[in-house]
Design an enzyme around this catalytic site. Structure first.
Site, mmCIF file in Angstrom:
data_model
loop_
_atom_site.group_PDB
_atom_site.id
_atom_site.type_symbol
_atom_site.label_atom_id
_atom_site.label_comp_id
_atom_site.label_asym_id
_atom_site.label_seq_id
_atom_site.Cartn_x
_atom_site.Cartn_y
_atom_site.Cartn_z
ATOM 1 N N PRO A 118 58.851 20.137 74.964
ATOM 2 C CA PRO A 118 59.558 19.320 75.547
ATOM 3 C C PRO A 118 60.704 18.596 74.258
ATOM 4 O O PRO A 118 60.235 18.116 73.377
ATOM 5 C CB PRO A 118 58.936 18.174 76.021
ATOM 6 C CG PRO A 118 57.497 18.741 76.143
ATOM 7 C CD PRO A 118 57.466 19.759 75.024
ATOM 8 N N GLU A 119 61.836 18.399 74.659
ATOM 9 C CA GLU A 119 62.977 17.709 73.553
ATOM 10 C C GLU A 119 63.106 16.133 74.275
ATOM 11 O O GLU A 119 62.668 15.877 75.261
ATOM 12 C CB GLU A 119 63.946 18.686 73.593
ATOM 13 C CG GLU A 119 63.374 20.168 73.103
ATOM 14 C CD GLU A 119 64.453 20.995 72.441
ATOM 15 O OE1 GLU A 119 65.589 20.395 72.002
ATOM 16 O OE2 GLU A 119 64.074 22.346 72.300
ATOM 17 N N LYS A 141 60.980 11.806 70.737
ATOM 18 C CA LYS A 141 60.041 12.444 71.443
ATOM 19 C C LYS A 141 58.979 11.795 71.703
ATOM 20 O O LYS A 141 58.004 12.342 71.981
ATOM 21 C CB LYS A 141 59.803 13.685 70.838
ATOM 22 C CG LYS A 141 61.100 14.829 70.709
ATOM 23 C CD LYS A 141 61.005 16.277 70.436
ATOM 24 C CE LYS A 141 61.403 16.570 69.183
ATOM 25 N NZ LYS A 141 61.085 17.872 68.929
ATOM 26 N N ARG A 163 59.489 26.961 62.320
ATOM 27 C CA ARG A 163 60.041 26.900 63.711
ATOM 28 C C ARG A 163 60.969 28.228 63.881
ATOM 29 O O ARG A 163 61.676 28.829 62.962
ATOM 30 C CB ARG A 163 60.793 25.727 63.633
ATOM 31 C CG ARG A 163 59.794 24.502 63.680
ATOM 32 C CD ARG A 163 59.125 24.105 64.588
ATOM 33 N NE ARG A 163 59.882 23.511 65.888
ATOM 34 C CZ ARG A 163 60.054 22.069 66.018
ATOM 35 N NH1 ARG A 163 59.608 21.543 64.960
ATOM 36 N NH2 ARG A 163 60.817 21.927 66.914
#
Ligand SMILES: [Zn+2]
Length: 267
Positions: free
Chosen positions: A2-3, A51, A249
């Site tokens: 989730p961002e 976040k 990432r």
């Protein structure tokens, strides 16, 4: 993962459901707080910082949570069935009307209200925060100008809220290769503004779209589309792990729309 937009919306929903209500039951299913009981206290607010989520309870406590990879907060009418397995629950906050369940959260910790800074003070300006500060974010991004822009955008100490989806999509829309040193990005200010626009546009809807199309499979330009033709030019979208182990990432980009720029000649 989730961002910022998802976390912002989660905070909004928790805030609407819980704020002003007394907790009738709490259950912290993490070793550090297994015996903590905050029932009888009132929920004061839930806010997001990048976040991270902060749920303020009573006068002295703040519950700090982070969704990390698989986490989610669910809201149920108290007494109704949960939609995820109970063993994944890490924290439960129950009011007369609502039961908020935090499943598979990456962080669950209760800190003193006046110690919130110890858990979110390291964050750069929050792209969706009321105190967003573009100059400060640019300044922090450029502290290490040689760092690839894709890594810099993910660094929550520079600016808070961008994850893999927005990183990939913003760089595509700007025509910038993810490997470009952040100091060489032609218009870093516009890049940051675009990230903020996309997060803002998506913060109220559960379907995250950067193409303007919310149909499944058409929501993104390059994110999650390795090997598929670029929506603009037809070139195969590439993907690669970027950064240092173990914090690598994934990055997606179109090699034609986002060419690697020649390094600047030494002056
Ligand atoms: Zn392309």
């Amino acid at each position: 993962m989730p961002e910022g937009d998802t976390v912002w919306r989660t905070a909004l929903h928790l805030d609407r459901a819980l704020t002003g209500s007394e907790l009738l039951g709490t259950d912290f299913r993490v070793p550090a707080h297994a015996t903590l009981d905050l029932s009888g206290q009132q929920v004061v607010a839930t806010v997001s910082r990048g976040k991270h989520l902060l749920t303020r309870i009573g006068e002295q406590h703040t519950l700090h949570t982070h969704l990390k990879m698989e986490g989610a907060w669910h809201l149920y009418r108290t007494g109704t069935r949960w939609r995820r397995p109970a063993h994944e629950a890490r924290v439960v906050l129950r009011t007369e009307q609502w039961t908020a369940v935090g499943f598979a959260l990456g962080i669950v910790e209760v800190v003193a209200r006046d110690a919130e800074n110890t858990v979110v003070g390291h964050l750069g300006p929050d792209l969706l925060g009321p105190d967003w500060d573009e100059e400060e974010a640019l300044h922090r991004l450029l502290v290490d100008p040689a760092r690839p822009v894709a890594e810099a955008l993910l660094d929550q100490r520079c600016l808070a809220g961008v994850g893999d989806v927005y990183k990939a999509e913003v760089l595509f829309l700007m025509g910038v290769s993810p490997l470009t040193p952040v100091g060489d990005v032609p218009d870093l200010r516009r890049t940051v503004r675009l990230a903020r626009q996309l997060l803002t546009a998506n913060r109220l809807t559960p379907t995250q779209a950067t193409t303007g199309v919310t149909r499944r499979g058409e929501q993104n330009w390059v994110f999650g589309r390795a090997g598929k033709p670029c929506r603009r030019c037809g070139t195969r979208v590439e993907s690669e792990l970027q950064g240092q182990q173990p914090r690598q990432r994934i990055t997606y980009w179109c090699p034609s729309c986002q060419p690697v720029r020649q390094p600047r000649a030494p002056s």
